[in-house]
Design an enzyme around this catalytic site. Structure first.
Site, mmCIF file in Angstrom:
data_model
loop_
_atom_site.group_PDB
_atom_site.id
_atom_site.type_symbol
_atom_site.label_atom_id
_atom_site.label_comp_id
_atom_site.label_asym_id
_atom_site.label_seq_id
_atom_site.Cartn_x
_atom_site.Cartn_y
_atom_site.Cartn_z
ATOM 1 C CG HIS A 145 -1.952 1.057 1.206
ATOM 2 N ND1 HIS A 145 -2.344 1.688 2.355
ATOM 3 C CD2 HIS A 145 -2.656 1.634 0.201
ATOM 4 C CE1 HIS A 145 -3.256 2.594 2.070
ATOM 5 N NE2 HIS A 145 -3.449 2.581 0.764
ATOM 6 C CG HIS A 200 7.554 17.100 -16.880
ATOM 7 N ND1 HIS A 200 7.055 15.830 -17.019
ATOM 8 C CD2 HIS A 200 8.774 17.092 -17.473
ATOM 9 C CE1 HIS A 200 7.925 15.084 -17.676
ATOM 10 N NE2 HIS A 200 8.984 15.831 -17.960
#
Length: 128
Positions: A20, A95
């Site tokens: 997880h 980005h």
């Protein structure tokens, strides 16, 4: 031999070890690979395999609770952005933030994609 899902032994093995909140990156052929982050390079020529082809295969075999894409994709590659958003909700980051986040990835899958900003960070979820 596996009958379903991803048959690439490196990817299948890595995904089986995810827990997880672990991060998986699927990137185009230009995304820098941070030192120390394992990378499975599937590229064999410019454009192949395509980012969306690999994203589809991964999503069939991987529980993602969150996704992150570069906000620059909206202007730089709206076709790929639209296809991603058809498959899942994604949060936008810059980005540069995506490249920084990729340093925390447990695995990067490099495609042959050669269109701008065709990269995604997937955060592993749980199946229960």
């Amino acid at each position: 031999m596996k009958k379903h899902g991803i048959i690439n032994r490196d990817i299948a093995s890595a995904l089986a070890a995810f827990g997880h909140t672990d991060l998986l990156v699927i990137g185009d052929c230009g995304l820098p690979i941070p030192k120390g982050v394992p990378c499975v390079d599937l590229s064999y020529r410019i454009g192949d395999p395509a980012f969306l082809t690999i994203l589809d295969a991964v999503l069939d075999d991987f529980e993602a609770e969150a996704a992150f894409i570069a906000q620059e994709i909206t202007k730089g590659n709206p076709e790929v952005e639209n296809e991603i958003l058809k498959k899942m909700k994604a949060d936008y980051i810059t980005h540069e933030e995506l490249k920084d986040l990729s340093k925390q990835a447990k695995l990067i899958i490099r495609t042959g994609e050669a269109t701008p900003y065709a990269n995604i960070v997937l955060r592993s979820g749980v199946i229960f």
